[in-house]
Design an enzyme around this catalytic site. Structure first.
Site, PDB file in Angstrom:
ATOM      1  N   ASP A 105       0.866  -1.208   0.081  1.00  0.00           N
ATOM      2  CA  ASP A 105       0.032   0.080  -0.020  1.00  0.00           C
ATOM      3  C   ASP A 105       0.896   1.313  -0.083  1.00  0.00           C
ATOM      4  O   ASP A 105       0.490   2.308   0.206  1.00  0.00           O
ATOM      5  CB  ASP A 105      -1.005  -0.034   1.256  1.00  0.00           C
ATOM      6  CG  ASP A 105      -2.098  -0.900   1.258  1.00  0.00           C
ATOM      7  OD1 ASP A 105      -2.145  -1.479   0.071  1.00  0.00           O
ATOM      8  OD2 ASP A 105      -2.834  -1.037   2.039  1.00  0.00           O
ATOM      9  N   ASP A 165       5.184  -9.079   9.162  1.00  0.00           N
ATOM     10  CA  ASP A 165       5.217  -7.712   8.905  1.00  0.00           C
ATOM     11  C   ASP A 165       6.570  -7.345   8.277  1.00  0.00           C
ATOM     12  O   ASP A 165       7.578  -8.131   8.179  1.00  0.00           O
ATOM     13  CB  ASP A 165       5.137  -6.741  10.172  1.00  0.00           C
ATOM     14  CG  ASP A 165       3.711  -6.621  10.459  1.00  0.00           C
ATOM     15  OD1 ASP A 165       2.799  -6.809   9.627  1.00  0.00           O
ATOM     16  OD2 ASP A 165       3.390  -6.255  11.781  1.00  0.00           O
ATOM     17  N   ASP A 167       9.246  -5.830   9.030  1.00  0.00           N
ATOM     18  CA  ASP A 167      10.596  -5.575   9.821  1.00  0.00           C
ATOM     19  C   ASP A 167      10.908  -7.175  10.341  1.00  0.00           C
ATOM     20  O   ASP A 167      11.744  -7.243  11.314  1.00  0.00           O
ATOM     21  CB  ASP A 167      10.414  -4.791  11.060  1.00  0.00           C
ATOM     22  CG  ASP A 167       8.928  -4.821  11.939  1.00  0.00           C
ATOM     23  OD1 ASP A 167       8.005  -5.066  11.299  1.00  0.00           O
ATOM     24  OD2 ASP A 167       9.305  -4.977  13.229  1.00  0.00           O
ATOM     25  N   ASP A 258      -5.980  -7.600  14.776  1.00  0.00           N
ATOM     26  CA  ASP A 258      -5.466  -8.927  15.123  1.00  0.00           C
ATOM     27  C   ASP A 258      -6.101  -9.548  16.423  1.00  0.00           C
ATOM     28  O   ASP A 258      -6.503 -10.653  16.406  1.00  0.00           O
ATOM     29  CB  ASP A 258      -3.975  -8.961  15.115  1.00  0.00           C
ATOM     30  CG  ASP A 258      -3.614  -7.656  15.804  1.00  0.00           C
ATOM     31  OD1 ASP A 258      -4.223  -6.985  16.604  1.00  0.00           O
ATOM     32  OD2 ASP A 258      -1.941  -7.282  15.487  1.00  0.00           O
TER      33      ASP A 258
END
Length: 524
Positions: A105, A165, A167, A258
């Site tokens: 995105d 994610d 990282d 989540d």
């Protein structure tokens, strides 16, 4: 019964009006502190229930492994996207039952960087066969991370879906360590433990690592072993795809979708597993402003989820201890506004109670201190002992700073909690990552640095207020409270000063920085 000081002090309405809320706040904080002891107790009492990656109750037959989709939701992560994609393309799993979706995105150079990397791995190169990886880019960003994950599911082929994610750097064996636990048809999600790529980068990252270790060892460990509800952390976990749909899909009306989805799925009867012995390394925020933003997001998101989910949990037919644990889990961040109330009342309460002696301190203050403050120390000490049995004693050096940092987060998190309680929608900048590991390594901090705002100045002012209370406590020989008050002084000054100093060089470079209604990545 001693008549020596009769007539020197008389109760009045003003004193009562101050001391009653003061002790109510202290009692509530003490109950949440006692809950930390309970999590430690649950962790050890139910140790026989701990799930292990190499001991799944059932296994898939060889040659019948399920199809797995790896989803990588990213937003403006140009410094770490290549590391993430490379790690996922090296995951050890049959390529005819495996696909990777890069759900991008981004609104900056990350789009070009990510697309080129995906094309390179899809073609293959020396030392890397062509990989089943696709690039999906959205321009409207509807639903933010939840929307990206939902959009990816529309074209996903996986019976199971794992999420990482930007990282994170999943190890090669991660999928194989997790997948066989889904051979049990009632298992809907498996969460693994975060570890830390840059734990030794700075003193701040050391403390952050201890905070997260406490969550993953004792909160997840205690709850999962006791069979009560616990949550997917937004990354480093795997879902059975149909569970997501049955539970209502990814919804973006909270900042912790989540946790929201986790509770909805478990209320349908799906079982969750936590594998403490499966590690997934990730990068910790290296700046105080980024860390505070991350913590505020989680604080606000959990309160939002509590408002949405707790009424359903309480009306359900779940066991009472499951409901109680859900209440503690989703309302724990209410302690931050209570800390503000305590801060305001502390000095007046000390003045009013200046007549008290050692006996009153031992009967009143010491039990409350043991429940509310010492529980934090024991909680994180136990978690480090579990993870690092040979060097956990070093944690004692970090404990005062860890507790002070928790105090220093009070202003930022109180603002977030109050926004959640009153339904205020606010813009947050995301948590930036800069791909740094070693001490002294330079970062691209000015690229994604956040605005500082007025909060650091408020923190410094409150620190000065508590410095005054330290002076008053010493002058009135109330030495029992001095160590506790010093933590407040150090906590507010540390977070305030570090927030200001880390941004001093780029303070003119954030004027055009974009803010987003929903930050990345999502977490606890």
């Amino acid at each position: 019964m001693d008549q020596t000081f009769r007539g020197l002090y008389r109760w009045n309405a003003f004193d009562v009006a101050l001391l009653i809320p003061y002790f109510i706040v202290m009692l509530i904080l003490a109950f949440y502190g006692i809950h930390r002891y309970q999590l430690v107790w649950l962790y050890y009492r139910n140790r026989k229930n701990a799930a292990k990656w190499d001991e799944p109750p059932m296994r898939y037959p060889e040659g019948e492994l399920p199809f797995v989709t790896i989803q990588l939701p990213i937003f403006n992560e140009q410094f770490v996207i290549d590391r993430l994609i490379d790690a996922c393309c090296r995951l050890d799993y049959p390529r005819d039952r495996f696909e990777i979706q890069v759900l991008d995105d981004s609104t900056d150079e990350t789009t070009m960087v990510a697309q080129q990397i995906v094309e390179r791995y899809a073609r293959g190169f020396a030392g890397m066969d062509p990989q089943p990886i696709v690039y999906l880019h959205r321009t409207n960003r509807y639903g933010y991370k939840a929307g990206a994950l939902d959009a990816g599911l529309k074209t996903a082929h996986g019976e199971l879906v794992a999420i990482f994610d930007a990282d994170f750097v999943p190890p090669e064996q991660w999928v194989m360590q997790v997948v066989h636990h889904f051979a049990q048809p009632e298992v809907g999600m498996v969460q693994t433990r975060w570890t830390h790529l840059n734990r030794d980068y700075s003193f701040l990252t050391q403390v952050e690592a201890i905070l997260l270790d406490g969550h993953f060892v004792l909160e997840h460990g205690g709850r999962s072993r006791a069979g009560v509800f616990f949550n997917f952390n937004g990354t480093a976990g795997m879902w059975r795809t149909r569970v997501i749909g049955e539970a209502g899909g990814w919804q973006h009306d909270t900042l912790t979708e989540d946790t929201d989805l986790s509770y909805r799925a478990q209320m349908l009867g799906w079982q969750f597993k936590y594998l403490q012995d499966v590690e997934c390394p990730a990068e910790l925020p290296i700046e105080m402003t980024a860390f505070k933003t991350q913590q505020a997001r989680w604080a606000k998101g959990l309160i939002q989820t509590g408002k949405k989910i707790l009424p359903r949990v309480m009306k359900s037919d779940q066991p009472w201890h499951t409901k109680l644990e859900a209440w503690y889990h989703l309302t724990a961040n209410i302690s931050y506004p209570l800390m503000i109330v305590l801060s305001v009342l502390l000095m007046p309460a000390m003045i009013i109670r200046s007549w008290q002696g050692l006996l009153q301190m031992m009967l009143i203050d010491l039990p409350l201190f043991m429940a509310s403050t010492m529980s934090v120390s024991s909680f994180y000490l136990v978690s480090q002992k579990e993870l690092f049995p040979n060097k956990w004693s070093r944690t004692f050096l970090y404990l005062p700073c860890l507790m002070a940092l928790g105090v220093g987060l009070t202003i930022t998190n109180t603002k977030a909690v109050m926004e959640a309680l009153f339904g205020v929608q606010s813009a947050f900048a995301r948590t930036p990552k800069y791909r740094v590991k070693e001490k002294g390594e330079k970062s691209q901090a000015k690229k994604y640095r956040k605005r500082l705002g007025i909060i650091p100045w408020i923190e410094l002012a409150i620190g000065c207020y508590f410095a005054l209370t330290v002076w008053y406590a010493v002058s009135t020989e109330n030495f029992f409270t001095v160590p506790f008050l010093v933590l407040f002084v150090f906590g507010y000054w540390y977070t305030g000063l570090l927030s200001l100093l880390q941004g001093r060089f780029e303070r003119f470079g954030t004027a055009g920085q974009e803010l987003h209604d929903k930050p990345y990545p999502m977490g606890i």
